[in-house]
Write a protein that holds these residues in place. Structure first.
Motif, short mmCIF file in Angstrom:
data_model
loop_
_atom_site.label_atom_id
_atom_site.label_comp_id
_atom_site.label_asym_id
_atom_site.label_seq_id
_atom_site.Cartn_x
_atom_site.Cartn_y
_atom_site.Cartn_z
N PRO A 34 4.04 1.81 9.88
CA PRO A 34 4.96 2.81 9.44
C PRO A 34 4.14 4.17 9.21
O PRO A 34 2.93 3.85 9.37
CB PRO A 34 5.48 2.26 8.03
N SER A 35 4.77 5.23 8.96
CA SER A 35 3.65 6.40 8.81
C SER A 35 2.86 6.14 7.57
O SER A 35 3.34 5.59 6.73
CB SER A 35 4.68 7.59 8.69
N ALA A 36 1.76 6.74 7.44
CA ALA A 36 0.67 6.38 6.65
C ALA A 36 0.83 7.13 5.24
O ALA A 36 -0.35 7.85 4.97
CB ALA A 36 -0.61 6.48 7.31
N ASN A 37 2.08 7.30 4.96
CA ASN A 37 2.14 8.19 3.62
C ASN A 37 2.88 7.27 2.58
O ASN A 37 3.19 6.31 2.84
CB ASN A 37 3.26 9.31 3.79
N PRO A 38 2.50 7.61 1.17
CA PRO A 38 3.14 6.68 0.45
C PRO A 38 4.79 6.93 0.30
O PRO A 38 5.05 7.96 0.72
CB PRO A 38 2.90 7.18 -1.18
N ILE A 50 5.51 13.15 2.59
CA ILE A 50 5.67 13.68 3.91
C ILE A 50 4.79 12.92 4.58
O ILE A 50 3.43 12.57 4.14
CB ILE A 50 5.03 15.20 3.74
N SER A 51 5.05 12.81 6.00
CA SER A 51 4.24 12.00 7.03
C SER A 51 2.93 12.94 7.09
O SER A 51 2.72 13.84 7.33
CB SER A 51 4.94 11.66 8.10
N PRO A 52 1.66 11.93 7.43
CA PRO A 52 0.41 12.77 7.62
C PRO A 52 0.30 13.04 9.09
O PRO A 52 0.50 12.02 10.00
CB PRO A 52 -0.51 11.49 7.05
N ALA A 78 0.85 -1.19 0.00
CA ALA A 78 -0.05 0.18 0.12
C ALA A 78 0.80 1.27 0.11
O ALA A 78 0.66 2.20 -0.53
CB ALA A 78 -0.77 0.06 0.96
N LYS A 79 1.97 1.17 0.64
CA LYS A 79 3.08 2.30 0.79
C LYS A 79 3.95 2.36 -0.38
O LYS A 79 4.40 3.28 -0.42
CB LYS A 79 3.76 2.20 1.93
N ASN A 80 4.14 1.29 -1.16
CA ASN A 80 5.09 1.00 -2.08
C ASN A 80 6.68 1.51 -1.39
O ASN A 80 7.33 1.93 -1.72
CB ASN A 80 4.88 2.09 -3.26
N SER A 82 17.61 11.26 1.05
CA SER A 82 16.33 11.90 0.48
C SER A 82 15.04 11.21 1.15
O SER A 82 14.68 9.96 0.94
CB SER A 82 16.28 12.00 -0.84
N HIS A 83 14.21 12.03 1.90
CA HIS A 83 12.99 11.35 2.61
C HIS A 83 11.98 12.53 2.85
O HIS A 83 12.38 13.76 2.79
CB HIS A 83 13.59 10.73 3.84
N TYR A 84 10.90 12.37 2.92
CA TYR A 84 9.83 13.12 3.51
C TYR A 84 9.77 14.62 2.49
O TYR A 84 9.59 15.60 2.88
CB TYR A 84 10.28 14.02 4.80
#
Ligand code: TXA
Ligand code: MG
Length: 328
Positions: A134-138, A142-144, A48-50, A231-233
């Motif tokens: 994990p954080s619920a973002n693809p 950015i984290s939700p 779902a998050k890839n 590189s993240h977020y």
């Protein structure tokens, strides 16, 4: 699949028991939760998050005593747990075989956390398994920090979002690990290095600066925290961090959004995070502000460097990671 948003813990528990995924509120950011002991549910989280399959998941539990079901807990880690849990601290501990390898992406260690959020604590009390979340973002975005953010990224991919309103802390949990009589800080958060040091009596070292004392020490994997890759977020709009006046000079003619602690700048659109001058307020607003700027038509985001103290260290870490990196 239709994604429903609601506040019903029973519905959330029913989906999780059936092996489905539910987005859950925590005090830091929303998590994408599934049964951490079910390989099928965990596989659904990665899909779902890839999310790259090498990046392990945090286990969320309700009680400190449950740490023993999944990990071997040393004395100092227990002290930290007793002081900071429930709360925005994640402890990296040696895992027991009760935790499937897929949940930790093959690592012998597992990250453990007790979120301090009433709805999610009552949800955890209704199920008899820990939640991998994990954080619920693809992956990569950015984290939700609210249910709408979750919907933006995971619409149609999960059946239910448990809505707990805006998260209070706004940045992901501090991650640390006790090893060789020091504490390794894997991710900065609202629990700071000095607090960890004060409670444990140990020196705290950033993961990037830590080298296992001897090559035969297999307790430290490398890279230690796969999700902390540079590189993240990142928002889609290029972001630069530094002295705002200088940055404005190098972006003349562009539509500029400026993120500041409390200063206002001429000739740009200002996004002031903390009119009350509190770093905790800035932290709680950062991700929502980055998202809303990203949804508008700015050419560039310029951000101040925040005071590097308290949660300001985590704010600078996240903005630093969100910076534009020229791809070769
Ligand atoms: O605040 C938080 O921690 C949120 C909420 C939902 O609890 N969760 C979160 O999860 O931020 P995630 O997956 O987005 O970030 C977890 C970080 C990643 O950098 C991952 O690589 C690292 O923790 N991690 C998890 N398990 C690990 C392990 N066994 N060994 C090393 N690093 C681990
Ligand atoms: Mg994340």
């Amino acid at each position: 699949m239709k994604t429903q948003i609601g506040e019903d813990v029973h519905i959330a528990a029913a989906f999780l028991k059936a092996g489905e995924l539910v987005a859950i509120p925590t005090e830091t950011v929303y998590g994408l939760a599934g049964n951490a002991l079910s390989e099928e549910s965990v596989a659904k989280i990665y899909a779902a998050k890839n999310r790259p399959s090498f990046n392990p998941l945090i286990l969320h539990i309700a009680q400190i005593a449950q740490l023993h079901n999944y990990t071997f807990v040393d004395e100092i880690s227990m002290k930290l747990a007793e002081h900071f849990m429930p709360g925005p601290l994640t402890l990296l501990l040696p895992k027991k075989t009760t935790v499937p390898d897929i949940t930790t992406a093959g690592s012998k260690k597992v990250a453990m956390r007790i979120p301090n959020q009433p709805l999610t604590l009552s949800l955890l009390a209704q199920i008899d398994f820990p939640l991998a979340a994990p954080s619920a973002n693809p992956s990569g975005y950015i984290s939700p920090t609210n249910a709408t953010h979750v919907l933006e990224g995971l619409h149609g991919k999960i059946p239910y979002i448990l809505d707990g309103g805006n998260t209070t802390v706004g940045l992901e949990s501090t991650i640390c690990e006790v090893a060789n009589n020091i504490i390794i800080l894997h991710r900065a958060g609202s629990v700071t290095a000095s607090e960890l040091s004060a409670v444990s009596g140990l020196e705290v070292i950033n993961a990037a600066a830590y080298h296992a004392p001897d090559i035969s020490d297999h307790s430290i994997d490398s890279p230690a925290t796969p999700g902390q890759l540079k590189s993240h977020y990142a928002p889609h709009t290029p972001l630069f961090m530094g002295n705002i006046e200088e940055l404005i000079q190098s972006h003349v003619g562009k539509k500029i959004a400026v993120i500041s602690f409390y200063n206002r700048y001429e000739g740009v659109d200002n996004f002031i995070l903390a009119p009350d001058h509190q770093l905790s307020t800035a932290a709680s607003k950062l991700f929502a502000t980055l998202r809303s700027i990203d949804q508008s038509d700015y050419d560039v985001i310029l951000s101040e460097v925040f005071p590097n103290e308290g949660i300001g260290i985590a704010i600078n870490d996240r903005i630093g990671r969100a910076q534009f990196i020229l791809k070769h």
